[in-house]
Design a protein around this motif. Structure first.
Motif, short mmCIF file in Angstrom:
data_model
loop_
_atom_site.label_atom_id
_atom_site.label_comp_id
_atom_site.label_asym_id
_atom_site.label_seq_id
_atom_site.Cartn_x
_atom_site.Cartn_y
_atom_site.Cartn_z
N UNK A 1 0.83 -1.21 0.00
CA UNK A 1 0.00 0.00 0.00
C UNK A 1 0.86 1.25 0.00
N UNK A 2 1.98 1.21 0.70
CA UNK A 2 2.84 2.39 0.79
C UNK A 2 3.52 2.69 -0.53
N UNK A 3 3.46 1.74 -1.47
CA UNK A 3 3.98 1.97 -2.81
C UNK A 3 2.88 2.48 -3.75
N UNK A 4 1.68 2.67 -3.22
CA UNK A 4 0.58 3.18 -4.02
C UNK A 4 -0.28 2.11 -4.66
N UNK A 5 -0.16 0.86 -4.19
CA UNK A 5 -0.94 -0.23 -4.78
C UNK A 5 -2.29 -0.38 -4.08
N UNK A 6 -3.32 -0.66 -4.87
CA UNK A 6 -4.63 -1.01 -4.32
C UNK A 6 -4.66 -2.51 -4.04
N UNK A 7 -5.28 -2.89 -2.93
CA UNK A 7 -5.25 -4.29 -2.48
C UNK A 7 -6.64 -4.75 -2.07
N UNK A 8 -6.96 -6.01 -2.41
CA UNK A 8 -8.16 -6.67 -1.91
C UNK A 8 -7.77 -7.97 -1.21
N UNK A 9 -8.28 -8.17 -0.02
CA UNK A 9 -8.12 -9.45 0.70
C UNK A 9 -9.54 -9.95 0.99
N UNK A 10 -9.87 -11.12 0.45
CA UNK A 10 -11.24 -11.61 0.50
C UNK A 10 -11.30 -12.97 1.19
N UNK A 11 -12.16 -13.08 2.22
CA UNK A 11 -12.40 -14.37 2.87
C UNK A 11 -13.67 -14.97 2.28
N UNK A 12 -13.52 -16.13 1.64
CA UNK A 12 -14.65 -16.79 0.97
C UNK A 12 -14.80 -18.20 1.52
N UNK A 13 -16.04 -18.67 1.65
CA UNK A 13 -16.26 -20.05 2.07
C UNK A 13 -17.68 -20.26 2.55
N UNK A 14 -17.98 -21.50 2.85
CA UNK A 14 -19.30 -21.86 3.34
C UNK A 14 -19.56 -21.22 4.69
N UNK A 15 -20.83 -21.08 5.05
CA UNK A 15 -21.19 -20.59 6.36
C UNK A 15 -20.55 -21.46 7.45
N UNK A 16 -20.04 -20.82 8.49
CA UNK A 16 -19.48 -21.50 9.66
C UNK A 16 -18.13 -22.15 9.38
N UNK A 17 -17.36 -21.60 8.44
CA UNK A 17 -16.02 -22.13 8.18
C UNK A 17 -14.92 -21.21 8.71
N UNK B 1 7.31 4.55 10.67
CA UNK B 1 8.70 4.29 10.29
C UNK B 1 9.09 5.02 9.00
N UNK B 2 8.11 5.35 8.17
CA UNK B 2 8.39 5.94 6.86
C UNK B 2 8.66 7.44 7.00
N UNK B 3 9.84 7.85 6.64
CA UNK B 3 10.22 9.27 6.77
C UNK B 3 10.24 9.99 5.42
N UNK B 4 9.74 9.32 4.36
CA UNK B 4 9.82 9.90 3.02
C UNK B 4 8.64 10.82 2.70
N UNK B 5 7.67 10.90 3.61
CA UNK B 5 6.47 11.69 3.33
C UNK B 5 6.36 12.90 4.25
N UNK B 6 5.85 13.99 3.69
CA UNK B 6 5.56 15.18 4.48
C UNK B 6 4.32 14.96 5.33
N UNK B 7 3.33 14.33 4.73
CA UNK B 7 2.08 14.09 5.45
C UNK B 7 1.45 12.78 4.98
N UNK C 1 -0.59 9.83 0.71
CA UNK C 1 0.76 10.19 1.14
C UNK C 1 1.30 11.32 0.26
N UNK C 2 1.77 12.37 0.89
CA UNK C 2 2.38 13.47 0.16
C UNK C 2 3.88 13.44 0.45
N UNK C 3 4.69 13.19 -0.59
CA UNK C 3 6.13 13.08 -0.41
C UNK C 3 6.79 14.42 -0.20
N UNK C 4 8.05 14.39 0.21
CA UNK C 4 8.79 15.63 0.45
C UNK C 4 8.99 16.41 -0.84
#
Length: 231
Positions: free
Chosen positions: A14-30, A60-66, A153-156
């Motif tokens: 995400x800090x590199x500007x990538x969009x991400x999806x994490x999906x939990x799929x399965x039967x009920x009660x799994x 930890x990331x110091x490369x951004x102004x805000x 994120x706004x870089x320096x």
């Protein structure tokens, strides 16, 4: 722990500007809700761990102004969108503007500045999600729950990066005959769930084969996730 070990590199991207999806799929009660949300803070789920790691990475990331991190938590129930952080609002409308960007007029992202703030919102959302009793589970989730983190994120050097993380706890995949959904409401819920899961499968298959048309608009779930899935 094992699931999050696989997800952590996605969170970091995400800090590199990538969009991400994490999906939990399965039967009920799994164990989808257990995996995504966790039973308590001593056993945090993927969404809670992701929030904690995001704030650690940002500090930890110091490369951004805000840096600005926002959160929304919605559910899609019977093809209607609800804001789980404000139970006083009716179902939400959704459309694409002239630039093709998704717009939900009455859904305002909440700015969060600490892990503690995120946890409070998680607890609030869990109170309002639709559940029903089925043969599988006496408190079965009957909606798709989506945690959406947006990072700006706004870089320096003034360069702006934006990214989105969607973490989705899907409603359970099931057959009506097995879940014993016999009253009209639970039948309607099951039909709506299965149709939207079929739409998600169709979208993912279309993306994988690089089809000229991807049917994002076949359900509210896939339409909402379009920007992240398309990335």
């Amino acid at each position: 722990n094992e699931v999050y070990e696989e997800a952590t590199l996605l969170i970091q991207s995400m800090l590199q500007g990538n969009n991400v999806c994490i999906i939990a799929y399965g039967q009920t009660c799994t164990g989808k809700t257990y995996t995504i949300q966790g039973p308590d803070m001593n056993h945090p789920g993927v969404a809670t761990r992701a929030a904690k790691e995001l704030f650690e990475l940002i500090s930890k990331d110091k490369s951004n102004q805000s840096v600005r991190l926002t959160l929304t938590i919605i559910e899609i129930y019977n093809e209607q969108i609800y804001n789980l952080l404000d139970d006083s609002t009716p179902s939400l409308s959704m459309y694409e503007n002239s630039s093709g960007n998704l717009v939900i007029p009455d859904l305002t992202p909440i700015s969060i500045s600490s892990f503690t703030e995120a946890v409070k919102l998680f607890k609030l959302a869990s109170k309002f999600r639709h559940t029903s009793s089925t043969e599988y589970n006496d408190r079965s989730s009957r909606s798709h729950c989506i945690f959406t983190f947006k990072l700006k994120m706004v870089g320096t050097d003034g360069a702006i990066k934006r990214s989105t993380l969607n973490i989705i706890d899907l409603a359970g995949s099931e057959r009506i005959s097995k879940s014993k959904c016999e009253d009209e409401l639970t039948k309607k819920e099951a039909i709506s769930i299965n149709l939207s899961l079929h739409a998600l499968s169709s979208v993912l298959n279309s993306i994988s084969i690089k089809a000229s048309h991807v049917p994002y608009r076949d359900s509210k779930l896939t339409h909402f996730l379009k920007e992240s899935l398309n990335d």
